[in-house]
Design a protein around this motif. Structure first.
Motif, short mmCIF file in Angstrom:
data_model
loop_
_atom_site.label_atom_id
_atom_site.label_comp_id
_atom_site.label_asym_id
_atom_site.label_seq_id
_atom_site.Cartn_x
_atom_site.Cartn_y
_atom_site.Cartn_z
N GLY A 1 -2.72 1.86 -3.41
CA GLY A 1 -2.34 3.19 -2.93
C GLY A 1 -2.03 4.17 -4.03
O GLY A 1 -2.37 3.98 -5.20
N CYS A 2 -1.30 5.23 -3.66
CA CYS A 2 -1.14 6.36 -4.56
C CYS A 2 -0.16 6.10 -5.69
O CYS A 2 -0.32 6.64 -6.79
CB CYS A 2 -0.72 7.59 -3.76
SG CYS A 2 -2.04 8.20 -2.67
N VAL A 3 0.88 5.28 -5.48
CA VAL A 3 1.76 4.92 -6.59
C VAL A 3 0.98 4.08 -7.60
O VAL A 3 1.13 4.24 -8.81
CB VAL A 3 3.01 4.18 -6.10
CG1 VAL A 3 3.81 3.62 -7.28
CG2 VAL A 3 3.89 5.11 -5.28
N ALA A 4 0.12 3.20 -7.10
CA ALA A 4 -0.72 2.42 -8.00
C ALA A 4 -1.58 3.34 -8.86
O ALA A 4 -1.72 3.13 -10.07
CB ALA A 4 -1.60 1.47 -7.19
N GLU B 1 10.23 4.29 -7.42
CA GLU B 1 11.42 3.45 -7.54
C GLU B 1 11.60 2.56 -6.32
O GLU B 1 12.07 1.42 -6.43
CB GLU B 1 12.66 4.33 -7.76
CG GLU B 1 12.66 5.07 -9.09
CD GLU B 1 12.43 4.15 -10.26
OE1 GLU B 1 13.05 3.07 -10.32
OE2 GLU B 1 11.61 4.49 -11.14
N LYS B 2 11.23 3.07 -5.15
CA LYS B 2 11.31 2.25 -3.94
C LYS B 2 10.35 1.06 -4.04
O LYS B 2 10.65 -0.04 -3.57
CB LYS B 2 10.99 3.10 -2.71
CG LYS B 2 12.06 4.13 -2.39
CD LYS B 2 11.69 4.97 -1.18
CE LYS B 2 12.75 6.01 -0.88
NZ LYS B 2 12.39 6.85 0.28
N VAL B 3 9.19 1.30 -4.63
CA VAL B 3 8.23 0.22 -4.81
C VAL B 3 8.79 -0.84 -5.75
O VAL B 3 8.72 -2.04 -5.48
CB VAL B 3 6.89 0.77 -5.34
CG1 VAL B 3 5.95 -0.38 -5.71
CG2 VAL B 3 6.24 1.67 -4.29
N TYR B 4 9.39 -0.41 -6.88
CA TYR B 4 9.95 -1.37 -7.82
C TYR B 4 11.10 -2.16 -7.18
O TYR B 4 11.28 -3.35 -7.46
CB TYR B 4 10.44 -0.66 -9.08
CG TYR B 4 9.30 -0.15 -9.94
CD1 TYR B 4 8.37 -1.03 -10.48
CD2 TYR B 4 9.15 1.21 -10.21
CE1 TYR B 4 7.31 -0.57 -11.26
CE2 TYR B 4 8.10 1.67 -10.99
CZ TYR B 4 7.18 0.78 -11.51
OH TYR B 4 6.14 1.25 -12.27
N ASN C 1 0.86 -1.18 0.00
CA ASN C 1 0.00 0.00 0.00
C ASN C 1 0.90 1.23 0.00
O ASN C 1 1.48 1.59 1.02
CB ASN C 1 -0.93 -0.02 1.21
CG ASN C 1 -2.01 1.04 1.12
OD1 ASN C 1 -2.18 1.67 0.06
ND2 ASN C 1 -2.73 1.25 2.19
N THR C 2 0.98 1.89 -1.14
CA THR C 2 2.08 2.81 -1.41
C THR C 2 1.71 4.28 -1.23
O THR C 2 0.55 4.67 -1.26
CB THR C 2 2.57 2.61 -2.85
OG1 THR C 2 1.47 2.86 -3.74
CG2 THR C 2 3.07 1.19 -3.06
N CYS C 3 2.77 5.09 -1.08
CA CYS C 3 2.64 6.55 -0.93
C CYS C 3 3.44 7.21 -2.05
O CYS C 3 4.52 6.74 -2.40
CB CYS C 3 3.17 6.96 0.44
SG CYS C 3 3.21 8.74 0.71
#
Length: 434
Positions: free
Chosen positions: A104-107, A75-78, A65-67
Motif C-alpha cells: 500500500g501507500c505507506v510501503a 507510526e501506526k504501521v510500525y 495493506n496501508t494508507c
C-alpha cells in the motif's frame, strides 16, 4: 481509520500437493481502493497456493495493506509491526515460519526505511506491483528481504488474476471495480500523486470484461473506483475517446447490473456527458461524492485545487438541474496553513448554500513530502479543533434534514446480507478516497 477485509479463496487453493495450503492474513487500512487491492492480492496469492484466513495466528503470511492519507499513518504501521514481531517470534519457537509484508501507500512512501526500522518485515510492495507478489515471495523464501516499489512498466491489472465466479459470489451482491489510479492534480495537502503515481486509466475492454464477470457471479451493484475517477478516459471499441459518462452508459447495458456508483471525483473533471449520465441513467444511483475541501478562494488557491468556490457552486447547480433528487457528499479540511477565521466562515457559507446529505471532515495534518507541510502560518491545534466541531455540527444538522426529507418516500432496496439468526451483519463502509 482501518477496515479488516475478509478474503475467500477458491476451493482449488485449499490444498497444494495434498497438503494444507499456506494461509494469508491481510489487514486493510483506509480507502475503498485499498479494499479492492487487498481482494486482488488475495486472488494473486490464491494462484500461489495461499488460502485466506481471518485469524492472524493461523497465517503463514501476514500483509498490512496501508494508507498514508492521515497523520502518523506510518507510526501506526510500525506499532502494528511490533505486535506482529511477537507473534512471529512465538511461532518460530514452534518451528513455524511466518512471513510479514507491508503493502500500500505507506510501503510506497517509506520503502526500504520499513525494512531498516522493522526487521520483522520480509517484503515491502507498492500499489503498482501487486501482480509481482508470487515472484517477490519466491525471492523471500530464497533468503532475500525484498523492497518492490518501482512503478511497473506493465499494466498491473493485465497481470493480476481475475477472481473466480464462485469467489466473487461469496463476496456478495456489491463490488468495487478500479477503473483509474493515481492523480495529476497535486493538491498541496495530498500524498496520492507521490504514492499512487500519475493518472492511469484502465482500458475499456478490461473494465467491461470485469464488470461482466461480476454480473455473471451475481453482483448487482458496482462502484467504480479511482483517486480521480472522473478523469478516466479510454479508447472505445469504435475508436473514439470515451470519458466516464460514456463508460457508465456502456456498463449500464450489462445484464444483471442494477446499480452503478463511482468515487472519488474532482470538480474540474465533471463534464457534460457525465452530468447527462446522472440525468439519463436510472442505473446510476442519485448520489455523488464531490469534494471541495474549503470554501475560501484564497485557501483553495493555496491548496492548488484550481477551482473557486463559485465554480463549485455553479457545478452543483448544473448537476442538480440534471438530477434534482441527487444526494451530495463532500470532503472538507479545516485549519489548512494560513486559514483565517474569515476563510473558515466562507467554508461554512458554502456548506449552507450547497446542503449536503453527508460529508467527511478533517483537521489538516501535514504529510511529509507535500508542499503544505513546508508552508508557514500553520494553524494551532486548538483552533483546528474548534473549527472542526463547528463544521461538523452544521454537517450533522444537514444530514438530519436530509434524513427527515426522506420520510414517507418509497425507495428501491438492495439487500446485501441475510438478517436474523445466523445472519452476517454488513461491515461498515471504509472511509473516502481523497
Amino acid at each position: 481509520m482501518d477496515a479488516m477485509t475478509k478474503h475467500e479463496t477458491p476451493d482449488s487453493a485449499a490444498k497444494t500437493d495434498g497438503q494444507t495450503a499456506k494461509k494469508v492474513f491481510i489487514k486493510t487500512y483506509g480507502c475503498q481502493m485499498n479494499v479492492y487491492d487487498s481482494q486482488r492480492m488475495a486472488d494473486a496469492l490464491a494462484a500461489d497456493g495461499y488460502a485466506a484466513t481471518e485469524t492472524i495466528e493461523e497465517a503463514d503470511l501476514v500483509l498490512l495493506n496501508t494508507c498514508h492519507i492521515r497523520e502518523k499513518a506510518a507510526e501506526k504501521v510500525y506499532s502494528e509491526l511490533g505486535r506482529i514481531r511477537q507473534l512471529k517470534k512465538a511461532r518460530a519457537t514452534e518451528g513455524r515460519e511466518t512471513l510479514v509484508g507491508v503493502t500500500g501507500c505507506v510501503a510506497q512512501a517509506e520503502g526500504s526505511e520499513i525494512i531498516r526500522r522493522a526487521p520483522v518485515v520480509d517484503l515491502v510492495v507498492g500499489p503498482q506491483t501487486y501482480h509481482r507478489l508470487p515472484d517477490v515471495l519466491a525471492r523471500v523464501r530464497g533468503g532475500a528481504r525484498v523492497v518492490e516499489t518501482d512503478y511497473a512498466i506493465e499494466d498491473k491489472f493485465e497481470h493480476l488474476p481475475a477472481p473466480s465466479r464462485r469467489e466473487v459470489a461469496k463476496r456478495g451482491v456489491t463490488a468495487f471495480l478500479t477503473v483509474q489510479e493515481g492523480c495529476d492534480k497535486f493538491c498541496t495537502f495530498c500524498v496520492v500523486p507521490y504514492t499512487r503515481g500519475s493518472e492511469i486509466s484502465r482500458p475499456v475492454s478490461q473494465i467491461v470484461a470485469e464488470a461482466e464477470r461480476l454480473a455473471a457471479a451475481g453482483v448487482r451493484e458496482v462502484t467504480l473506483l479511482g483517486q480521480n475517477v472522473n478523469a478516466w478516459h479510454g479508447e472505445g471499441p469504435d475508436g473514439s475517446e470515451w470519458g466516464l459518462g460514456r463508460l457508465l452508459f456502456r456498463l449500464a447495458e450489462i445484464p444483471g447490473i442494477a446499480r452503478l456508483r463511482y468515487t472519488t471525483s474532482h470538480p474540474r473533471d465533471m463534464d457534460d456527458e457525465l452530468i447527462n449520465a446522472h440525468r439519463d441513467l436510472e442505473t446510476l444511483m442519485p448520489y455523488l461524492h464531490l469534494p471541495v475541501q474549503a470554501g475560501s478562494d484564497r485557501i483553495l488557491k493555496a491548496m492548488n485545487r484550481r477551482h473557486s468556490a463559485s465554480d463549485y457552486i455553479r457545478l452543483v447547480e448544473r448537476i442538480r438541474s440534471a438530477r434534482p433528487d441527487i444526494a451530495l457528499s463532500g470532503d472538507f479540511i479545516v485549519g489548512f496553513p494560513g486559514e483565517t477565521d474569515e476563510d473558515f466562515e466562507e467554508t461554512l457559507r458554502l456548506v449552507r448554500e450547497v446542503g449536503y446529505a453527508s460529508a467527511f471532515s478533517f483537521k489538516y495534518s501535514p504529510r511529509p513530502g507535500t508542499p503544505g507541510a513546508e508552508m508557514g502560518d500553520q494553524v494551532p491545534e486548538n483552533v483546528k479543533d474548534e473549527r472542526l466541531q463547528r463544521l461538523q455540527a452544521l454537517l450533522v444538522e444537514q444530514q438530519q434534514a436530509f434524513t427527515v426529507a426522506m420520510v414517507g418516500r418509497t425507495m428501491p432496496t438492495l439487500l446485501e446480507n441475510r438478517g436474523g439468526k445466523g445472519g452476517k451483519g454488513a461491515a461498515p463502509p471504509p472511509g473516502p478516497l481523497l
